[in-house]
Structures are given as C-alpha cells and as structure tokens.
Design a protein around this motif. Structure first.
Motif, short mmCIF file in Angstrom:
data_model
loop_
_atom_site.label_atom_id
_atom_site.label_comp_id
_atom_site.label_asym_id
_atom_site.label_seq_id
_atom_site.Cartn_x
_atom_site.Cartn_y
_atom_site.Cartn_z
N ASP B 219 0.85 -1.25 0.07
CA ASP B 219 0.15 0.15 -0.01
C ASP B 219 0.88 1.39 -0.07
N SER B 220 1.89 1.21 0.67
CA SER B 220 2.83 2.43 0.65
C SER B 220 3.84 2.73 -0.50
N MET B 221 4.14 1.48 -1.27
CA MET B 221 4.59 1.54 -2.64
C MET B 221 4.16 1.63 -3.75
N CYS B 222 2.75 1.36 -3.88
CA CYS B 222 2.24 1.11 -4.86
C CYS B 222 0.64 1.80 -4.95
N GLU B 223 0.29 2.07 -6.25
CA GLU B 223 -1.31 2.28 -6.34
C GLU B 223 -1.96 1.03 -6.60
N ILE B 224 -2.42 0.39 -5.58
CA ILE B 224 -3.05 -0.98 -5.74
C ILE B 224 -4.15 -0.98 -7.02
N PRO B 225 -4.76 -0.07 -7.39
CA PRO B 225 -5.79 -0.46 -8.51
C PRO B 225 -4.92 -0.52 -9.78
N LEU B 226 -3.89 0.23 -9.87
CA LEU B 226 -3.11 0.27 -10.88
C LEU B 226 -2.21 -1.32 -11.21
N ALA B 227 -1.87 -1.59 -10.01
CA ALA B 227 -1.26 -2.97 -10.08
C ALA B 227 -2.11 -3.98 -10.56
N ILE B 228 -3.49 -4.01 -9.96
CA ILE B 228 -4.57 -5.18 -10.26
C ILE B 228 -4.80 -4.73 -11.73
N ALA B 229 -5.12 -3.42 -12.32
CA ALA B 229 -5.30 -3.29 -13.49
C ALA B 229 -4.25 -3.59 -14.36
N ALA B 230 -3.05 -3.75 -14.11
CA ALA B 230 -2.01 -4.09 -14.99
C ALA B 230 -1.70 -5.62 -15.40
N CYS B 231 -2.62 -6.47 -14.53
CA CYS B 231 -2.60 -7.63 -15.08
C CYS B 231 -3.38 -8.26 -16.14
N PRO B 232 -2.69 -8.81 -16.98
CA PRO B 232 -3.76 -9.17 -18.38
C PRO B 232 -4.20 -10.33 -18.14
N THR B 233 -4.27 -11.15 -17.06
CA THR B 233 -5.11 -12.33 -16.90
C THR B 233 -5.75 -12.23 -15.79
N ALA B 234 -6.01 -10.88 -15.33
CA ALA B 234 -6.95 -10.85 -13.99
C ALA B 234 -6.49 -11.74 -12.99
N ALA B 235 -5.34 -11.78 -12.72
CA ALA B 235 -4.87 -12.80 -11.58
C ALA B 235 -4.64 -12.18 -10.16
N ILE B 236 -4.77 -10.95 -10.20
CA ILE B 236 -4.48 -10.05 -9.08
C ILE B 236 -5.70 -9.58 -8.49
N LYS B 237 -6.14 -9.60 -7.16
CA LYS B 237 -7.27 -9.19 -6.65
C LYS B 237 -6.80 -8.19 -5.38
N PRO B 238 -7.55 -7.47 -5.06
CA PRO B 238 -7.24 -6.68 -3.39
C PRO B 238 -7.44 -7.59 -2.34
N LYS B 239 -6.76 -7.49 -1.18
CA LYS B 239 -6.87 -8.28 -0.10
C LYS B 239 -6.48 -7.43 1.12
N LYS B 240 -7.15 -7.49 2.33
CA LYS B 240 -6.64 -7.00 3.46
C LYS B 240 -5.85 -7.83 4.19
N ILE B 241 -4.98 -7.58 4.79
CA ILE B 241 -3.90 -8.33 5.42
C ILE B 241 -3.72 -7.81 6.99
N GLU B 242 -3.71 -8.67 7.81
CA GLU B 242 -3.15 -8.14 9.29
C GLU B 242 -1.89 -8.45 9.63
N ILE B 243 -1.07 -7.14 9.82
CA ILE B 243 0.27 -7.41 10.00
C ILE B 243 0.77 -6.69 11.48
N ASP B 244 1.12 -7.40 12.47
CA ASP B 244 1.40 -7.03 13.92
C ASP B 244 0.06 -6.37 14.34
N GLY B 245 -1.11 -6.60 14.19
CA GLY B 245 -2.16 -6.37 14.70
C GLY B 245 -2.98 -5.14 13.88
N GLN B 246 -2.41 -4.65 12.89
CA GLN B 246 -2.79 -3.62 11.94
C GLN B 246 -3.22 -4.11 10.57
N GLN B 247 -4.52 -3.68 10.40
CA GLN B 247 -5.20 -4.00 8.94
C GLN B 247 -4.16 -3.31 7.94
N LYS B 248 -3.97 -3.91 6.77
CA LYS B 248 -3.18 -3.49 5.66
C LYS B 248 -4.03 -3.83 4.44
#
Lengths: 439, 381
Positions: B219-248
C-alpha cells in the motif's frame, strides 16, 4: 588492481567478439589512474562497482536494480530514467545510477569532433559508459547521479546544441534507416522526415501526455531495415506506384554471370551459376514476371513491390519514380495482449517536404486525438485498434475503406450496422407490425 | 571531487534555459561523398564480408567497412572509433540499426588500410575491438536490451549472452555462406525493449515464478488499483492483511493464472518476481520484418525454457548454433529461416534441429492461439 573480484565476468574476456567486460576493465583502470586529472563528478570507481554488481548477478541469477525513481530535468517528463542499486553499501559507486537518453541524429551519422565532446562530458559528469545505441535509437548515457542531471542537460543544450530523447508515456525518439543517404532502394528521404517530425513534435516527446509509449520509425523501402513494421505504433515505409525501372543490358549482365546476384550477398558458398528463372521469376510471390528471349518483363499492375527481384538484381532493377510511403499502424512487442504487426492504414501518400509533410501529419494527429481520448492507461495504439475495431480507426482518420486494408474479408457476418446505414432507421411501431403478424 | 557547475543556476532553473531543440541535424554529419550523392545512388555490391561499395549516377563511389561492436561501450572505446575515423575517414562514421559501426571512404585504395587498422585493434584479453563483417547472407550483430547491467525487470543478462552467442556464431559474422541473412536478437524480459518478436532467432529472458507479495509495503509503495489493472490475466485481486495487529491493504495473486509477464512488478515494486531457478531463456525462431517474397512473420517459441548459465550460457548457444547449421545445410537460396520452417513443416523443423516438442509450445493465450492449431489432415509423419 580491480576493486572487486569478477571470476565469472572474466570468462567473457576471451573469444573473438568484442568483449564488453574487457572494455569496462580497461576503462575502470584508466579512471583509477586518471592520467588526465579529471575532476570526476561522480565516484571514480563507478565502473568497478558496476562490474562488482554485475558479477553478483552472474552468481545469484537475478538483477540488483530497483525500480526507477522520479528524477529528471526541469520541465521535461522524459529523457531520464531513474535507477538505484539494491546493494548500495557494497557498491556505493552505483547506488544512484540514472540513465540519460540523448536524441541521436537521423541516420546515426556522426563526426568525431562532436562525439569526442559527448565523451568528455559523459566521462566528467557520468560513468563514461554508453549504449551506442539503445533499442529505440537514442544515444544512452548509462549511469550518473541526480545533481549531475541538470548540469549535463545545461551543457548539452548550451554548448552542444543537443537535446534529450523520449521516455515514459510520450513520443519516443523516432529513428530511421540509412535511406537515400546511401541506399538506392530508398523511396523517400527518411532522414529529413524523421528529423522534421522529431522537431515538430518536441512537446509530445518531452512531456508525457499519452496513455503509453508511442513510436515512429521510418523505413525507406519494404525491406524494412529498421523493423518499423514490427515495432512502431506508426511505421512509414517507402513504396512506389509506377513501374519498376528495368535496364535490360544489366539483366543480361546478371544472366551471363558478369554481375553477382543479390549484390554478392551469397558469395560465401558456391550456389552454382545464377538462374534468373529459378531465382527471380519463380520466386516472385505474385508471378508477375517473365523472362523470354533474353528480355525481362514485369506486369507491374500485379506487382506487390516485395523487393525480391530488386534485391537480387540491384544494377538492373530500380523502384519506380512515382514514390511515396505507406503508413502502417499499431505494431508492438507482445506485452501485454500479444505481439502485433503494423496494419496498413494509408496505402500511399506523397512525401512532400515543401508543405512540411502536412498530409502525413494530418494522419498522425488524427490518430493521436483518438488515442489520447479513448486509450486506457498503458494501452498501446494497436491494442486500442483491437478493442474498438479497425473501422473506428478509419472513421477518426477519415480514410475510406479499400480492399487493401484487409488480407481477406471478415469470416463472420456479425456486422455492427449503424442506424443511418439502414433504410428507414431503427425506430419502428410494434402496433403497426402486429396488424400483420399475430402474437 | 568538488562539484563543478556547468553554469546552471538551480535557484533560477528557467534562466537562459534552452529546451526542445531536438537532435543534431543529420546534415552536419554527412561525409562529403554522402552529401554530394544523396538520392543519386544507382546500385551497391558487397565486395567481401563487411565491405560494401555504393555507386552513384555522378560516378562517385563510397566504400563502407562495417565492424561489429558491443553496444555497451565505454567512452574510451568510442574515442578509439573517432581515432580510426580521423585517420581514415576525415572523422566521419555512423552506426547501423543493429549496433554495427560503419566507416566510409571515397576511394577503393583506402579500404584495405582501414580494414587492416580495424582488425589489428584488440583488447588485452584477445577479442577484436572492431571485427569486420556482418553483411549479406550471414549473421550480423545481435541487437539487445540492458539485462542485469541496468534494468529492474530482466530475467537474464543481455551483454553476456550476446557476447557468448556471437563468439559461437563468429564465423558466420565473417562469412556469407547462409541461404539468406539471419537476424538474431535478444530481449531480457518480455517487455521486449529489443522487439525480438520478428527475428530469425530470438533469445528472450523469461520469469517462471509468480510475484511475491511484500504485504507490509504494497500500500505504501504502489497504487493498488493500477497493480490490479496491470495484470493481463486478471490474476491479482485486492486483499486485506493483518500485520502486527494492523489492517493493511494489499493484493493476492492467483498463481495458476499468472503468465509471468512482470507487468504488475513494473507498476508495483512490492511485487518482485525474479528468481535464480525461475528465470531463464526462451528461444524463438522463424520471424522476419522484410516484405521480401513472404510477409513479415512473428517468431515462434521453439524452446520453452533454458536455464541461465552465466557466464557463457552454453545450452542457449548450442541450440542456436544447431539451428543455424541445420538451416544453412537444408534451406534453399534466398529462403529465410521461417520460410524454410514453413516449407518443410514445423514438425520437420523440430526433427531436423533435434528439438524436443512439449505442451509449452502449443499456444493457449487468447484468440490467436486457435489459428496456430492444425486444422487440416495435411501433416507429415
């Protein structure tokens, strides 16, 4: 003594082909010695560290360059590619190692006096490493640091009359074949057209405003020596409309063996005596040639100008005099939707220097208007053409469809008729219809 | 290393700024014989490998000596090119589209001393600085990309495999024994800055492992929608992750849909995919760009994967050498590698070149794939 041990790279020093490793080693040593007492503006051991880093990649099979950062010169959005190493502690000399693209002259002709100045500047303010040339055509200055970018740009523009090239979502630096400068096949002045359009579109080249990259390439004839048909969003390929010029005496020269076929290109092997029927007439893809009673005849109306006969007998055959170019559009490498070859859009247009090539610019600008309006982020022109159809391209450029536009007509009848093409339009009265058709 | 100013004033960047002046005018760099004879050339002839003469209607002649070169060059080597040009060609020279260097002289008796000079210049390790050749029905310089020396997405090196391949193909750089010219190209990933997709033989870097997700940084290095849109086979989707008790906010990659193009990594540095075992080389063959006899063609994948064997890539160069030798022996005069393969049939091509066929070589990427399957009973056993 080299700064890093490079046992893997050292194995590329031997063998006959010019060794980039040996070149870099000699140059790294020369920088360390610095006999000319140059006040290097970036680390003196930049080439040593680059070789150390490359050796690491040879050992671990992966790159050690990070994504580019946003660096550049004021007012331009292209021409500089930011580059940082992911092992800066071990290789501080290449921690920051940005590329500058320097616009190459059309035809890649040079004079030493000028090139030496480029070398001096790049040695003083950069790594002294270049690509002659990059894939698109620019002179590539490989590796400098951020504070040097404006200084290099200032010296290029103020003392050398030289600008940067394109990078990013803009017009990339156009490139061309050697053309009429030294080729008898060229049907137009590729250098002048390339240079003129490059200068006319400097704004599009330096300030990214496009959905993605856009390339022009200029080939003087259908031999396509700069591969425009495979890799340019717009390919400008020389051609002619009238008859191939024949010198029958020279034809006889080839038949008698006085002249070597294909300009001597096959001299490395004994292919036997030249056989004009087997090697020219029978290989003509349109079968539009005859050789009877010692005379060569061409049915020019059926010729598709593939260049084979002209390539085989350059002394005897020359392209016609009514020359111009064909415009093909949409070529690209595979990423993302698969590779695309250029598709023919303008079968023939005159190359008119007097009016600043207006007819050609009209086509370019109509295409850009459409692509800038409709193209998605990172969608090349070829992909937009596939998404919206060739018909749309014809519509936006105002070009009339002709059979030359297709290899063959469509395989399906699923025609998207427009309402104004159908008599009476599409608005109908279902009540009236039902008077004659029961439910 | 004191900073030395060029005259640029960072406080007033617009002061005396010069922009948009474009490249140097080509006419400033034409040798006189070129300037005087432009558009007047009548014909040319290759006198021997690496040497061409062009004859003008004015009666003038220009002799060109073509020398190969690594496109990665130091300024010292470029200065040496200038030295040669000063000594023999009044300072003029040019580069070809395929990174060769051309020296032009206006008299035949200037040719041999020029060749002698060029061929006498060697690096301490023994390689030629300026080998003369690369004309006619032979193999000219390999066009290539950056590779590990300067790129963030490569799956192989560029300069190294090219050096290794040209050493193996050197005899065909110096000779014209082939049925037609043969173009070899290298691109270090399928971005194909080198546009190798229409070459007689293409060396292509390829990844085979899907991107890793650097969840803490997506989230801090990328524009997530652009990364998702970049995939020609639609293999990437958004996901919420918990790291050290923090939602990312992060992404998830459907590995089985990934075709390893790396386009997501280009858009998002937190999705790296390079890997020693995963990365390697694809060999493609049979492409061309000229319109001569047959239409321009795409190259076809003939070897799905070869490992990166630095520093000399022996498996890659062996496959290339084999294809060149079989083609040289088997094809007809004027027939390009792809035309030959089509005439004898690709089934025969694999047999003759002793290449293994596997499912990887059957196209399954989108609509064009269908047009590559065999829809006839005409095939060879």
């Amino acid at each position: 003594m080299a700064k890093h041990k490079t046992p893997l790279l050292d194995q590329l020093v031997s063998g006959p082909w010019p060794s980039f490793v040996d070149d870099m080693k000699q140059y790294a040593a020369a920088r360390a010695k610095n006999e000319k007492k140059i006040e290097y503006q970036i680390p003196v051991d930049v080439v040593d560290d680059l070789m150390g880093l490359l050796e690491l990649s040879y050992a671990d099979g992966t790159t050690h360059w990070k994504h580019g950062g946003i660096v550049g010169v004021f007012g331009y959005g292209g021409g500089v590619i930011g580059r940082y190493c992911d092992q800066p502690e071990t290789f501080p000399g290449v921690a920051h190692f940005h590329t500058m693209r320097v616009a190459q002259p059309a035809g890649k002709f040079y004079k030493s006096e000028y090139v030496r100045k480029l070398c001096d500047l790049w040695e003083f303010r950069g790594s002294g490493l270049t690509n002659m040339h990059g894939s698109t055509g620019d002179i590539i200055f490989l590796g400098t640091q951020t504070p040097q970018l404006e200084e290099i740009f200032y010296e290029l523009t103020h003392t050398m009359g030289q600008d940067l090239g394109g990078s990013g979502s803009n017009l990339r630096t156009p490139s061309d074949c050697i053309g009429q400068a030294r080729c008898e096949f060229a049907c137009y002045d590729t250098q002048d057209l390339c240079h003129t359009l490059t200068n006319d579109y400097q704004d599009e080249l330096h300030r990214p405003a496009f959905p993605y990259k856009f390339k022009f390439k200029f080939d003087g004839c259908p031999n396509c020596c700069v591969a425009s048909i495979a890799r340019a969003d717009i390919s400008f390929i020389g051609t002619w409309k009238d008859d191939i010029r024949i010198d029958q005496e020279a034809v006889a020269g080839y038949v008698s063996g006085k002249f070597k076929p294909n300009a001597g290109a096959h001299a490395g092997r004994d292919w036997g005596p030249f056989d004009i029927v087997k090697e020219v007439i029978d290989l003509c893809p349109t079968e539009c040639m005859k050789y009877e009673n010692g005379k060569l005849a061409i049915n020019n109306k059926e010729c598709t100008r593939c260049m084979h006969c002209i390539n085989v007998m350059p002394r005897a055959l020359r392209p016609g005099k009514e020359t111009g170019l064909s415009i093909l559009v949409g070529a690209k490498a595979p990423i993302l939707d698969g590779a695309q070859m250029g598709s023919l859009l303008v079968p023939f247009v005159e190359v008119n220097k007097e009016d600043g090539y207006q007819a050609i610019k009209d086509v370019i600008e109509a295409i850009w208007d459409w692509w800038m309006e409709e193209g998605k982020n990172r969608e090349r022109l070829g992909e937009l053409m596939k998404r919206q159809g060739f018909q749309k391209l014809l519509e936006v450029t105002g070009i009339k469809p002709v059979p030359q536009h297709v290899k063959e007509p469509r395989h399906n009848p699923y025609i998207f008729w427009k309402e104004d093409e159908v008599e009476g339009g599409w608005e109908r009265d279902v009540t009236e219809y039902r008077k004659h058709h029961q439910r | 290393m004191a900073f030395i100013s060029s005259g640029y004033n960072p406080d007033k960047p617009m002061e005396n700024r010069i922009t948009d002046i474009g490249p140097k005018n080509f006419e400033d760099f034409y040798p006189p014989v070129i300037k005087n004879n432009k558009a007047k050339w009548l014909y040319h002839e290759i006198l021997k490998p690496g040497v061409l003469v062009h004859v003008s209607e004015t009666g003038d002649e220009v002799y060109t000596v073509r020398a190969g070169g690594a496109r990665l060059m130091t300024v010292d080597l470029i200065r040496e090119i200038c030295d040669v040009a000063d000594k023999h060609c009044s300072g003029y020279f040019r580069f070809t589209t395929r990174n060769n260097i051309e020296f032009m002289v206006d008299k035949k008796d200037k040719v041999e001393p020029l060749i002698k000079d060029l061929e006498s210049r060697k690096f301490p390790g023994g390689s030629y600085k300026f080998p003369v050749g690369g004309t006619g029905a032979g193999i000219t310089n390999i066009v290539h990309t950056q590779g590990w020396i300067h790129c963030h997405t490569p799956a192989t090196d560029a300069s190294g495999p090219v050096k290794a391949a040209m050493d193996v193909l050197f005899d065909d750089f110096k000779d014209m024994r082939l049925p037609a010219h043969l173009r070899v190209s290298l691109a270090c990933c399928l971005n194909m800055c080198g546009a190798v997709h229409c070459s007689d033989i293409a060396i292509l870097g390829y990844h085979r492992k899907p991107p890793m997700v650097d969840h803490a940084y997506v989230d801090s290095m990328c524009e997530i929608p652009l990364a998702i849109a970049a995939c020609p086979t639609a293999a990437i989707k958004p996901k919420k992750i918990e790291i050290d008790g923090q939602q990312k906010n992060s992404v998830e990659v459907n590995n089985s849909r990934c075709m390893f193009c790396g386009n997501c990594y280009t858009m998002c540095p937190a999705l790296p995919l390079s890997d020693k075992e995963g990365d390697g080389i694809v060999i493609m063959a049979g492409g061309k760009v000229s319109n001569r006899i047959s239409n321009p063609k795409f190259s076809k994948v003939v070897v799905a994967f070869l490992p990166n064997e630095a520093p000399r890539w022996p498996s890659t160069t062996a496959v290339i050498k084999k294809m060149v030798d079989v083609y040289a022996k088997d094809a007809r005069k004027y027939e390009r590698l792809g035309e030959w393969a089509e005439r004898i049939g690709w089934e025969r091509f694999f047999e003759k070149c002793e290449l293994e066929f596997s499912h990887h070589l059957i196209d399954d990427f989108r609509d064009p794939a269908y047009y590559t399957w065999r829809q006839t009973t005409n095939f060879k056993f």
